[in-house]
Each structure stands twice: as C-alpha cells, then as structure tokens.
Write a protein that holds these residues in place. Sequence first.
Motif, mmCIF file in Angstrom:
data_model
loop_
_atom_site.group_PDB
_atom_site.id
_atom_site.type_symbol
_atom_site.label_atom_id
_atom_site.label_comp_id
_atom_site.label_asym_id
_atom_site.label_seq_id
_atom_site.Cartn_x
_atom_site.Cartn_y
_atom_site.Cartn_z
ATOM 1 N N PHE A 40 0.672 -1.305 -0.090
ATOM 2 C CA PHE A 40 -0.001 0.082 0.275
ATOM 3 C C PHE A 40 0.839 1.192 -0.116
ATOM 4 N N ALA A 41 2.002 1.260 0.743
ATOM 5 C CA ALA A 41 2.680 2.260 0.653
ATOM 6 C C ALA A 41 3.521 2.744 -0.560
ATOM 7 N N VAL A 42 3.998 1.798 -1.234
ATOM 8 C CA VAL A 42 4.335 1.838 -2.438
ATOM 9 C C VAL A 42 3.317 2.365 -3.588
ATOM 10 N N ALA A 43 2.087 1.918 -3.497
ATOM 11 C CA ALA A 43 0.859 2.260 -4.324
ATOM 12 C C ALA A 43 0.785 3.816 -4.048
ATOM 13 N N LEU A 44 1.033 4.097 -3.121
ATOM 14 C CA LEU A 44 0.792 5.690 -2.621
ATOM 15 C C LEU A 44 1.793 6.592 -3.201
ATOM 16 N N ILE A 45 2.951 6.350 -3.767
ATOM 17 C CA ILE A 45 3.940 7.013 -4.216
ATOM 18 C C ILE A 45 3.522 7.975 -5.345
ATOM 19 N N PRO A 46 2.944 7.459 -6.397
ATOM 20 C CA PRO A 46 2.691 7.910 -7.572
ATOM 21 C C PRO A 46 1.438 9.143 -7.332
ATOM 22 N N THR A 47 0.744 8.986 -6.493
ATOM 23 C CA THR A 47 -0.255 9.922 -6.091
ATOM 24 C C THR A 47 0.521 11.083 -5.103
ATOM 25 N N ILE A 48 1.341 10.948 -4.275
ATOM 26 C CA ILE A 48 2.228 11.696 -3.669
ATOM 27 C C ILE A 48 2.887 12.648 -4.696
#
Length: 84
Positions: free
Chosen positions: A14-22
């Motif tokens: 989940f943390a890796v999946a949020l990186i593009p949004t950040i």
Amino acid sequence: MWQDTVLALTQAVFAVALIPTILHAEKKPTLATSLLNTGTILVVVAVYATLGLTASMIGATILCLEWGVLAWQRYAIDKSAAIR
C-alpha cells in the motif's frame, strides 16, 4: 510472529502504491479522505505498538506519514486555488 511479517508486507504494498499519488503535481485525494486515513491509521499504529507488532507498527507509521503528506498537499492546493 508470522502475522507481523504478513501485515508489514501488506502495508509495504500500500505504501508503494501511494507514491505516484504523492509525486503527482495535482491529482490528490480530498482533504477529508486524507485526514480520515491519517487519523485512522494512527490508531492502528497505536494498536500494533500495544500488541508488540513492531514491523506492522513501522509499516503503519509509514502509511500514516504518507497520508499526512497527501493531506498537506491537498490543503496547499486548495489554499492556492482559493487565493486565485
């Protein structure tokens, strides 16, 4: 404890999946969504800490920080749009 490892690895996904949004300049979740996730995951961090699930607590802390960053980014975008 294998459960700690499984929870930590799941949170890492989940943390890796949020990186593009950040990293995206404009597309962010709403402020309410980001704040709700930040607060809720902070509770999960506390629960993991009291259960002694150290890896899970670290993973949840990273997620909490990421959602906090998204909340801050959304706030800054909203504030900037209000000034214009």
